[in-house]
Design an enzyme around this catalytic site. Structure first.
Site, PDB file in Angstrom:
ATOM      1  N   SER A 168       0.789  -0.963  -0.027  1.00  0.00           N
ATOM      2  CA  SER A 168      -0.017   0.112   0.002  1.00  0.00           C
ATOM      3  C   SER A 168       0.756   1.200   0.180  1.00  0.00           C
ATOM      4  CB  SER A 168      -0.910   0.037   1.216  1.00  0.00           C
ATOM      5  OG  SER A 168      -0.043  -0.054   2.403  1.00  0.00           O
ATOM      6  N   CYS A 169       1.966   1.150   0.113  1.00  0.00           N
ATOM      7  CA  CYS A 169       2.943   2.348   0.437  1.00  0.00           C
ATOM      8  C   CYS A 169       4.465   2.181   0.011  1.00  0.00           C
ATOM      9  CB  CYS A 169       2.941   2.778   2.056  1.00  0.00           C
ATOM     10  SG  CYS A 169       4.016   4.310   2.089  1.00  0.00           S
ATOM     11  N   GLY A 170       4.699   2.730  -1.115  1.00  0.00           N
ATOM     12  CA  GLY A 170       6.050   2.412  -1.616  1.00  0.00           C
ATOM     13  C   GLY A 170       7.200   3.306  -0.946  1.00  0.00           C
TER      14      GLY A 170
ATOM     15  N   CYS B 299       6.948   4.384   2.524  1.00  0.00           N
ATOM     16  CA  CYS B 299       7.282   4.135   3.933  1.00  0.00           C
ATOM     17  C   CYS B 299       8.702   3.757   4.213  1.00  0.00           C
ATOM     18  CB  CYS B 299       6.392   3.329   4.457  1.00  0.00           C
ATOM     19  SG  CYS B 299       4.513   3.787   3.992  1.00  0.00           S
TER      20      CYS B 299
END
Length: 278
Positions: free
Chosen positions: A119-121, A123
């Site tokens: 969901s988050c590249g 982070c």
């Protein structure tokens, strides 16, 4: 759960579920998007000696892993073309790339903690400085796209989203010509992975950068998607979801037109409206 079911180039899985509708319960088979870790490692040259380094673990939908790795290395500034890579080996959930001796990697490129979820590249950045966009160049072209072309993009991409049709839980990135012809489509449970696959595929085929073309994103636009878009040299980014303030700032700075909240006969233009006609 059974695995190995594939939609185009990405993997989905069958699961047995209990479906409740209108007060009735039935047992059926459903499809879900596969999610597995991919370890990316590289071999590069430093002061005349070969160095191997584990670079990243990303949660992705299996399939098109080579292009994912190529796009990731390009987006993060480790390579500048397909010629920077001498060899690629993929096995199970690991992929290894041998870089050419001409590739110069400074330690600052390794400051980022490259564990990323689907969901988050972005982070886990080690330092704010690691978010720099020094490799990106301003886009100055004469691309003009009509509103009618933009209106049709979502439908054209959806028609080709086989994995999304099966699972309802996967992102897509589509590359289009100025006249709205679909050039390439990539899917992944992670939006940033889908874009890396798209970038890697175009680099591999020699059809890079994205200048003069339209990039359609199935979700929202945050920093990571804006940075990758700018790095890919795209002229127009269209998103079905919302942009963040930093994404607007980045794309505005690099001369890229940003359209968000794409709906039937409706969209918002956030930056450089000169490319949108009528």
């Amino acid at each position: 759960m059974s695995r190995g079911v594939k939609s185009d180039s990405v993997e989905t899985r069958q699961v047995k579920i209990q479906r409740v509708a209108k007060g009735e319960s039935t047992h059926v088979v459903d499809f879900v998007a596969s999610e597995e870790p991919l370890g990316i490692s590289i071999n590069y040259w430093e002061k005349g000696r070969s160095v191997q380094r584990d670079l990243s673990i990303t949660m992705r939908t299996p399939g098109d892993d080579e292009n994912l790795a190529i796009g990731f290395l390009y987006s993060e500034g480790f390579i500048d073309s397909i010629h920077s890579i001498e060899k690629i080996e993929a096995k199970d959930n690991r992929i290894h790339l041998d870089l050419s001796k001409e590739v110069d990697l400074s330690e600052k490129k390794f400051k980022r903690n490259f564990f990323s979820t689907s969901s988050c590249g972005v982070c886990g950045k080690a330092e704010l400085e690691a978010l720099n966009l020094s490799d990106c160049r301003p886009i100055n072209d004469e691309l003009i796209v009509t509103a009618d072309v933009i209106d049709c993009l979502d439908e054209k991409m959806f028609e080709r989203q086989n994995a999304f049709s099966e699972t309802g839980g996967i992102h897509a990135c589509g590359l289009f010509s100025a006249t709205g012809d679909l050039i390439s489509l990539k899917e992944d449970i992670g939006r940033h992975n889908a874009l890396d696959k798209l970038i890697g595929g175009q680099i591999s085929s020699g059809a890079f950068p994205f200048t003069g073309k339209i990039l359609l994103l199935s979700g929202r636009v945050g920093y990571e998607m804006a940075q990758k878009s700018a790095k890919a040299g795209v002229s127009l980014v269209v998103a079905i979801g919302a942009p963040s303030s930093l994404a607007v700032e980045i794309l505005d700075t690099f001369g890229i037109t940003l359209v968000g909240f794409l709906r039937p006969n409706q969209f918002n233009i956030y930056t450089h409206p000169k490319r949108i006609a009528g």
